[in-house]
Design a protein around this motif. Sequence first.
Motif, PDB file in Angstrom:
ATOM      1  N   TRP A  25      47.325 -48.839 -11.571  1.00 39.10           N
ATOM      2  CA  TRP A  25      45.876 -48.759 -11.345  1.00 39.10           C
ATOM      3  C   TRP A  25      45.519 -48.259  -9.942  1.00 39.10           C
ATOM      4  CZ3 TRP A  25      43.312 -48.694 -15.709  1.00 39.10           C
ATOM      5  CH2 TRP A  25      43.817 -49.389 -16.804  1.00 39.10           C
ATOM      6  N   ARG A  26      46.464 -47.616  -9.284  1.00 40.09           N
ATOM      7  CA  ARG A  26      46.124 -47.025  -7.978  1.00 40.09           C
ATOM      8  C   ARG A  26      45.082 -45.940  -8.183  1.00 40.09           C
ATOM      9  NH1 ARG A  26      51.641 -47.480  -7.638  1.00 40.09           N
ATOM     10  NH2 ARG A  26      52.009 -45.304  -8.231  1.00 40.09           N
ATOM     11  N   ARG A  27      44.075 -45.937  -7.358  1.00 41.68           N
ATOM     12  CA  ARG A  27      42.986 -44.946  -7.364  1.00 41.68           C
ATOM     13  C   ARG A  27      42.198 -44.963  -8.677  1.00 41.68           C
ATOM     14  NH1 ARG A  27      44.569 -39.308  -5.136  1.00 41.68           N
ATOM     15  NH2 ARG A  27      42.327 -39.355  -4.742  1.00 41.68           N
ATOM     16  N   ASN A  28      42.223 -46.101  -9.345  1.00 42.91           N
ATOM     17  CA  ASN A  28      41.441 -46.197 -10.581  1.00 42.91           C
ATOM     18  C   ASN A  28      39.966 -45.941 -10.286  1.00 42.91           C
ATOM     19  OD1 ASN A  28      40.475 -46.792 -13.126  1.00 42.91           O
ATOM     20  ND2 ASN A  28      40.556 -49.025 -12.804  1.00 42.91           N
ATOM     21  N   PRO A  29      39.368 -44.988 -10.958  1.00 43.54           N
ATOM     22  CA  PRO A  29      37.962 -44.674 -10.691  1.00 43.54           C
ATOM     23  C   PRO A  29      37.017 -45.873 -10.820  1.00 43.54           C
ATOM     24  CG  PRO A  29      38.948 -42.925 -11.988  1.00 43.54           C
ATOM     25  CD  PRO A  29      39.974 -44.023 -11.905  1.00 43.54           C
ATOM     26  N   SER A  30      37.368 -46.843 -11.652  1.00 43.70           N
ATOM     27  CA  SER A  30      36.469 -47.990 -11.832  1.00 43.70           C
ATOM     28  C   SER A  30      36.207 -48.710 -10.514  1.00 43.70           C
ATOM     29  CB  SER A  30      37.079 -49.002 -12.818  1.00 43.70           C
ATOM     30  OG  SER A  30      37.384 -48.385 -14.024  1.00 43.70           O
ATOM     31  N   ALA A  31      37.167 -48.615  -9.624  1.00 45.41           N
ATOM     32  CA  ALA A  31      37.043 -49.362  -8.374  1.00 45.41           C
ATOM     33  C   ALA A  31      36.815 -48.428  -7.180  1.00 45.41           C
ATOM     34  CB  ALA A  31      38.309 -50.189  -8.153  1.00 45.41           C
ATOM     35  N   ASP A  32      36.520 -47.169  -7.456  1.00 47.45           N
ATOM     36  CA  ASP A  32      36.372 -46.208  -6.368  1.00 47.45           C
ATOM     37  C   ASP A  32      34.901 -45.796  -6.266  1.00 47.45           C
ATOM     38  OD1 ASP A  32      36.278 -43.994  -4.760  1.00 47.45           O
ATOM     39  OD2 ASP A  32      38.047 -43.020  -5.652  1.00 47.45           O
ATOM     40  N   PRO A  33      34.253 -46.093  -5.138  1.00 41.35           N
ATOM     41  CA  PRO A  33      32.814 -45.802  -5.013  1.00 41.35           C
ATOM     42  C   PRO A  33      32.482 -44.331  -5.274  1.00 41.35           C
ATOM     43  CG  PRO A  33      33.624 -47.021  -3.085  1.00 41.35           C
ATOM     44  CD  PRO A  33      34.815 -46.711  -3.928  1.00 41.35           C
ATOM     45  N   ALA A  34      33.450 -43.466  -5.047  1.00 46.46           N
ATOM     46  CA  ALA A  34      33.156 -42.036  -5.248  1.00 46.46           C
ATOM     47  C   ALA A  34      32.745 -41.739  -6.693  1.00 46.46           C
ATOM     48  CB  ALA A  34      34.395 -41.205  -4.887  1.00 46.46           C
ATOM     49  N   TRP A  35      33.177 -42.585  -7.612  1.00 48.80           N
ATOM     50  CA  TRP A  35      32.886 -42.335  -9.031  1.00 48.80           C
ATOM     51  C   TRP A  35      31.684 -43.134  -9.537  1.00 48.80           C
ATOM     52  CZ3 TRP A  35      35.842 -38.904 -11.949  1.00 48.80           C
ATOM     53  CH2 TRP A  35      37.093 -38.524 -11.416  1.00 48.80           C
ATOM     54  N   ARG A  36      31.067 -43.863  -8.661  1.00 49.20           N
ATOM     55  CA  ARG A  36      29.991 -44.774  -9.093  1.00 49.20           C
ATOM     56  C   ARG A  36      28.929 -44.055  -9.931  1.00 49.20           C
ATOM     57  NH1 ARG A  36      25.028 -45.311  -7.109  1.00 49.20           N
ATOM     58  NH2 ARG A  36      23.934 -47.291  -7.496  1.00 49.20           N
ATOM     59  N   ASP A  37      28.461 -42.940  -9.422  1.00 49.43           N
ATOM     60  CA  ASP A  37      27.372 -42.259 -10.126  1.00 49.43           C
ATOM     61  C   ASP A  37      27.813 -41.756 -11.495  1.00 49.43           C
ATOM     62  OD1 ASP A  37      25.964 -42.807  -7.898  1.00 49.43           O
ATOM     63  OD2 ASP A  37      25.884 -40.748  -7.140  1.00 49.43           O
ATOM     64  N   ALA A  38      29.062 -41.339 -11.546  1.00 51.82           N
ATOM     65  CA  ALA A  38      29.572 -40.850 -12.836  1.00 51.82           C
ATOM     66  C   ALA A  38      29.580 -41.987 -13.858  1.00 51.82           C
ATOM     67  CB  ALA A  38      30.968 -40.274 -12.665  1.00 51.82           C
ATOM     68  N   PHE A  39      29.989 -43.179 -13.420  1.00 51.45           N
ATOM     69  CA  PHE A  39      30.013 -44.326 -14.338  1.00 51.45           C
ATOM     70  C   PHE A  39      28.588 -44.671 -14.787  1.00 51.45           C
ATOM     71  CE2 PHE A  39      34.208 -46.688 -14.309  1.00 51.45           C
ATOM     72  CZ  PHE A  39      34.949 -45.639 -13.793  1.00 51.45           C
ATOM     73  N   LEU A  40      27.697 -44.720 -13.802  1.00 51.87           N
ATOM     74  CA  LEU A  40      26.319 -45.103 -14.151  1.00 51.87           C
ATOM     75  C   LEU A  40      25.672 -44.071 -15.067  1.00 51.87           C
ATOM     76  CD1 LEU A  40      25.014 -46.633 -10.826  1.00 51.87           C
ATOM     77  CD2 LEU A  40      25.263 -47.765 -13.037  1.00 51.87           C
ATOM     78  N   ASP A  41      25.963 -42.821 -14.802  1.00 52.40           N
ATOM     79  CA  ASP A  41      25.402 -41.766 -15.641  1.00 52.40           C
ATOM     80  C   ASP A  41      25.839 -41.951 -17.097  1.00 52.40           C
ATOM     81  OD1 ASP A  41      24.065 -39.065 -15.782  1.00 52.40           O
ATOM     82  OD2 ASP A  41      26.042 -38.587 -16.609  1.00 52.40           O
ATOM     83  N   ARG A  42      27.074 -42.348 -17.295  1.00 53.94           N
ATOM     84  CA  ARG A  42      27.586 -42.500 -18.655  1.00 53.94           C
ATOM     85  C   ARG A  42      26.895 -43.645 -19.399  1.00 53.94           C
ATOM     86  NH1 ARG A  42      32.826 -39.936 -19.699  1.00 53.94           N
ATOM     87  NH2 ARG A  42      32.855 -38.336 -18.093  1.00 53.94           N
ATOM     88  N   ILE A  43      26.730 -44.774 -18.730  1.00 57.73           N
ATOM     89  CA  ILE A  43      26.106 -45.892 -19.449  1.00 57.73           C
ATOM     90  C   ILE A  43      24.622 -45.593 -19.679  1.00 57.73           C
ATOM     91  CG2 ILE A  43      25.590 -47.340 -17.409  1.00 57.73           C
ATOM     92  CD1 ILE A  43      26.822 -48.709 -20.763  1.00 57.73           C
TER      93      ILE A  43
END
Length: 968
Positions: free
Chosen positions: A369-387
């Motif tokens: 789980w190194r660099r897992n996007p779930s825990a990386d702020p850089a991907w935050r918007d991508a996650f929120l956009d999906r939900i």
Amino acid sequence: MEIATTSPGSGTTAPRARLCSDAPSRSLDGRWRFRVSPSLRAAPEDWRVADADGWGVVEVPGHWNLQGYGSPAYSNVQMPFPVDPPHPPDVNPIGDYRLDFAASDEVIAHRRRILRFDGIESAAEVWLNDVLLGTTRGSRLTHEFDVSDVLVPGTNRLAVRVAQFSDATYLENQDMWWLPGIFRSVTILARPDGGVDDVFVRADYDADTGAGTLDVSVRVDGEAAARIVIPELGIDAPAADTLRIAGVEPWTAEQPRLYDAEVRTHAEVVALRIGFRRVEVRDTQLLVNGAPIMLRGVNRHEHRPRHGRVYDADVARDELLLMKRHNINAVRTSHYPPHPDVLDLFDELGFWVIDECDLETHGFEHVDWRRNPSADPAWRDAFLDRIRRTVHRDKNHPSVIMWSLGNESHVGANLEEMARWAKTADPTRLIHYEGDRASRYVDVYSRMYATHDEVRAIGEEALVPAPFDATPAEVRRRTLPFLQCEFAHAMGTGPGGLQEYWDLFETFPRHAGGFVWEWLEHGIAVDGPDGTSRTLYGGDFGEDVHDGNFVIDGLVDADRNPRPGLLHYAAVIAPIVVGIDGARTRVRLENRYDFRDLADVALRWTRTVDGEVVASGTLPTPPCGPRSAAMVDLPDECRTDAAARVADALTVEAVSAAPSAWAEAGHVIASGQDVRDGRPVAPAPAAVAATADVVGAARFDRTGGGLQSLGGLAIAGPTVGVWRAPTDNDRDIGDDELDLPSYAERWRAAGMDRTVTRLVDALTEGDAVTVRTRTGTPILDSAVDARLRWTALEGGAVRLDAELEPHGTWITEWARIGLDFVLASAPVGVDLAGYGPMPSYPDLRAAARFGWWHLDADELTVDHVRPQESGSRIGVREAAIATEAGTLHVSSLDAPFALTVSRHSRRSLAGAAHNWELTPDGQTHVTIDLAQSGVGTATCGPGVLPRYRLPARPAAISLILRHEPASH
Ligand code: GAL
């Protein structure tokens, strides 16, 4: 094109509900110009403007690699390229799509226009008339672009560049085929000035008062006034009003009551179907409309063997009807929102739905789980956009009771934010995410493949106070309902242990059921060189990284033909339990519906003695409310009187009294049986002297002691067998014994697949020959000793008294213990008195009923894509095995047996990777098993439960064998 970012796409309009509007629209589906390049760097720069006449053509919606451009690839958890986020590999097919189209006058007549994509895998850049509209991420999500100022009268040029792999691939590592392209519809929508741009219906139901509350938020263009109209309820009111409606009928999956409604402005009418219902958690229970519900679920992927994830309305409707006919009432949309129209079907037909966001970062598991996007702020918007896209698109569907954040994406702040956003945007539904094991931001405690023991422990923990040192999160978790978002892995012959799971779900108030993994197999069909269709799986397309046949794991095959597992699951989850008392005086009906009484259910009974229906009738259905039980008296003709020879079986069926959307009247919902064994009568001994070669009609092979023929029918055997052609489950290691090799390996190590038989002796005494054999394993000293006593009977029959005894030390359990025969010509069919008609095993038998069944040659075994043991019928008392050369009759004088009749030897089954590699050898392989191991669900979850294992042990049976010559 930028395909290594961590951001969501760009340029799209705000996500909104899927609305059925009277505004004009134009489908852009059809044949588009297409060209594929091997990498982004190699992709031509002039793709938007170049003359596309020389390009190829693809169907939209479609996947290009199922249309002759490249080939599909399958991998599960493993990423098909280096885990180097957010970079896709350089070798990365880039598909350029072009469509010149005329905007219809109707659309052009409107000032506002939208271009909508319902699904593009995985990343796209969209240009219209050489204007960049934006980019998309979220393959199974809708993306809309405002083209009001770009769309022109006359010809427009749409150019879409699609990357098969992109940064988004790291968020879309679901267990399925990699299938790029514009695979859902493309539409131009006119948006009327003053139109209805978005609607969010909240239709609550108060079970105490029977009243509904309707809140409709409407986003209109400009200042237009919106009204909500529900003719059936006499409602025509400003949409902004909160409406209380007395005496509304609620929506449930059992009674999917929908009210047709419209939201209107002066410019647009949007049609809706509203269902009133309330979803909540109370006292560890999952409630809808105040009542605990049981999820009888499946995980549903979208797949068709020649079209991948491209939607087909008829196929989707038919498969949901098939689910309904098999008592399935819940779907988890694994692992992405399905085609938008499927939600309408869920509402209409009645399913509890966990709508899952298009998110899975499972590939990071291989790198801890190194660099897992779930825990990386850089991907935050991508996650929120999906939900956001998930919730907004599907928010008006009463069937959706939970939003699932995604699948197997481990943990991290981005998931928590998704949960927070969804809960705030839509407090009327629950949040599901299996990865939140601590249950900090979910509303249900969800697990996958928890063993039976764990499921029991989870049920029990909610019944007792939390330990004093429990963390607050743990205390909270104990207050939540429990469900298995995945359980019982339906791969190959299986899944075993379903009944035991269900009994636990029914026992503990906290348990809300579960979802079998999975509804359907994802085989890909191609034409073989001989023109026949072949089903392929991972590795068959030359993939470097693949997961073999792990994608062939469904209750139905890729064409939606039921596997036996579906039939057994239907019986396990039946909403009615029919029990007959030992004296056949009464039937106990248990109503396991959560909302319905049994007024729509009819009862009928049949008593069959030795294959003849001796009496039948109907019973009055007693009043029986949801989750209660009632008794019905049985008439005298149901009792047993005369002694049967084979069996006396009383069957009581609960059937639908009236036709429904998914079944005719008379559709069997559930059944119960009382079976009394008969007293088999053996023909009299023939009183002819036996020799070492001949016992009545039986001729023996002097060298091996086995049969050569019976009444002229060429037959070899019996050979003692303890092995089976490993099932997928046998080949995997169960979660309950991770430290041991798979059963297939244990059996191999024990030599069970290569036993060798030695004739000990053959003794003739009077009218009988007794053959003794030792069947041993190579390398080791374990064996099974057999004592086979043959006597001639009148009428050309022989009696075989077989006693089997283990010898030496067996290092592992057996798959079975039985007698194998080979008949020299091919099978034609089987008639049997036993449990059927579908195949069953000791831990997979809920649907099997005692009866006198006929099986055609094609029904004898199951045509699994990867060949393996299948086709056993248990509890058989007698059988007629028809071959081209004649019929072998076998009956038992004592214990029933399990019968397996196959066109293939076990060795050939075990040695073939695909069903189309097998060629029948022209013989009939008959197995009479005295005992069998269960099948379990080791491919994911526990192996065979201890009670269904088969340690080495003695077994005995007395059989009568007879040949009936073919009549031609
Ligand atoms: C689960 C996963 C599913 C599927 C299944 C095995 O862990 O969520 O997508 O991979 O295992 O078939």
